[in-house]
Design an enzyme around this catalytic site. Structure first.
Site, short mmCIF file in Angstrom:
data_model
loop_
_atom_site.label_atom_id
_atom_site.label_comp_id
_atom_site.label_asym_id
_atom_site.label_seq_id
_atom_site.Cartn_x
_atom_site.Cartn_y
_atom_site.Cartn_z
N ASP A 42 1.20 -1.00 -0.32
CA ASP A 42 -0.31 -0.10 -0.03
C ASP A 42 0.70 0.88 -0.23
OD1 ASP A 42 -2.82 -1.04 0.31
OD2 ASP A 42 -2.14 -1.71 1.87
N ASP A 58 -5.44 -4.84 -6.40
CA ASP A 58 -5.09 -3.10 -6.08
C ASP A 58 -3.95 -2.12 -6.31
OD1 ASP A 58 -7.40 -4.85 -4.60
OD2 ASP A 58 -8.00 -3.14 -3.08
N GLY A 79 -7.27 -18.09 -8.55
CA GLY A 79 -7.39 -16.93 -8.30
C GLY A 79 -8.42 -16.91 -6.97
N TRP A 123 -9.68 -1.17 -10.42
CA TRP A 123 -8.69 -0.74 -9.71
C TRP A 123 -7.91 -1.63 -11.67
CZ3 TRP A 123 -8.58 2.57 -6.58
CH2 TRP A 123 -8.92 1.79 -5.72
#
Length: 396
Positions: free
Chosen positions: A119, A178, A236, A254
């Protein structure tokens, strides 16, 4: 019959989103000025209640009017200073600039600490990145270059991607959709004094994401699990979506936005083509009111919560796409789609008004954990402000 209804609704909403916003751009700009002015005034009012520069708005819980605050290490810490920088950009207000500087500074420690997750881009690029763009402060540049190097320590060359969540041992190496957004920090750093390796990492990560987290039907997984010793894609996973095979709305956006700017930075046509197909999939599956549910496959639809944040991110991503597609018809399609999202978010149904300190209502954070459901969330406000400014400054 169920299938044909679904397809019919999707085609209808594509027509509505891409065709119903035909007023002149000059007229739209006047409206944008009013919306931005209102958002700036509300942001200034919120600042009066925030006394600590290392506490950042994240969400407004049900029954509350004020932001719930989080610390520097929260993944959302960079969005509030980012909102302030956008408010300064919109207004030129020196008071807001000083507050943006104040709330940006505490995030510096992220750049010089060991990387705990991916992040760093959200935290540093949204705060220091916007600050550097608007002020040219060379100290901000140094922080961003350090942050890019820190983010790069999570790169696994065997897999070819950044390890998103080291704290989740059930996935030896994982890459989440993300993480595409954090690549912008790496691309920027490689052009502004950082190592060429940062560019290579960002390009490789985008390629691995595109090849493994994008399904054949151009919906996306939230998380891709990889063997960290062989690099093989294992499976996934939904994580924040409804199911492993469902289409989580924010994850799709995203992907749209991240692959669009990855094309901008690399010139790779496969990145652009994939972003286009993700965007088309998103538009085709929109409900008739034009704002996505949190997951397109939640069986509780139409009684499932919406996600305004996904609409705001989609608006930014589609304006990015509209800059790069060659055909005029596609430029108009994605411009009008983006403007459609912004118009819808700028109605009384989604604007918070005097209900609470947020700008937008009706976002959904982590639905499977029953966290931040149908609430104002700071990243929705951040991408809404970005979309408003991008639309205002749009040059066709």
């Amino acid at each position: 019959m169920k299938f044909s209804k679904k397809v019919g609704g999707g085609l209808l909403i594509v027509i509505l989103v891409t065709s119903c916003f035909s007023e002149k751009k000059e007229a739209a700009s006047l409206n944008l000025d009013k919306i931005l002015e209102s958002n700036v005034l509300k942001t200034k009012e919120t600042l009066k209640t925030l006394v600590s520069a290392d506490s950042f708005p994240r969400n407004v819980e049900k029954g509350s009017r004020n932001w719930k605050l989080v610390g520097v290490k929260d993944w959302c810490s960079g969005f509030w200073p980012g909102v302030l920088w956008y408010a300064y950009e919109a207004s030129g207000d020196e008071y807001i600039k000083k507050e943006a500087e104040k709330f940006t500074l505490p995030i510096k420690q992220i750049a010089y600490s060991s990387a705990s997750d991916h992040d760093i881009g959200f935290q540093v690029y949204c705060s220091f990145g916007n600050g550097y763009r608007l002020t040219g402060n060379t100290e901000y540049k140094e922080v961003m270059l350090a942050a890019a190097d820190t983010l790069a320590t999570l790169y696994n060359p065997i897999v070819g991607s950044i390890h998103s969540w080291p704290m989740k041992p059930q996935y030896p190496h994982n890459t989440i959709i993300d993480n595409m957004m954090n690549l912008e920090l790496l691309f920027w750093a490689a052009k502004n004094g950082g190592s060429k390796r940062l560019y290579d990492i960002a390009e490789s990560h985008a390629e691995v994401t595109m090849k493994n987290l994008v399904r054949p039907d151009y919906s996306t997984y939230h998380l891709g699990a990889f063997d960290n010793k062989t690099g093989a894609f294992l499976r996934g996973v939904a994580h924040q979506g409804y199911a492993d095979n469902s289409m989580w709305a924010r994850g799709q956006t995203w992907g749209i936005y991240g692959l669009a700017f990855s094309y901008r930075e690399t010139g790779r046509d496969d990145f652009l083509d994939t972003s286009i197909k993700l965007a088309d999939k998103f538009l085709e599956r929109l409900p008739q009111d034009g704002i996505p549910f949190w997951d397109f496959d939640d069986p509780k639809i139409p009684n499932a919560p919406k996600d305004a944040s996904a609409a705001a991110i989609a608006a930014c991503g589609m304006l990015e796409l509209a800059n790069f597609v060659k055909e005029d018809a596609l430029k108009n399609k994605y411009y009008n789609a983006a403007k459609g999202f912004i118009d819808l978010l700028s109605t009384d149904k989604y604007l918070s008004g005097n209900k609470n300190q947020g700008l937008l209502l009706h976002s959904t954070g982590h639905h499977p954990k029953n966290s931040e459901i149908d609430e104002p969330i700071i990243y929705a406000d951040y991408y809404y402000m970005e979309a408003l400014l991008r639309l205002k400054n749009w040059k066709s």
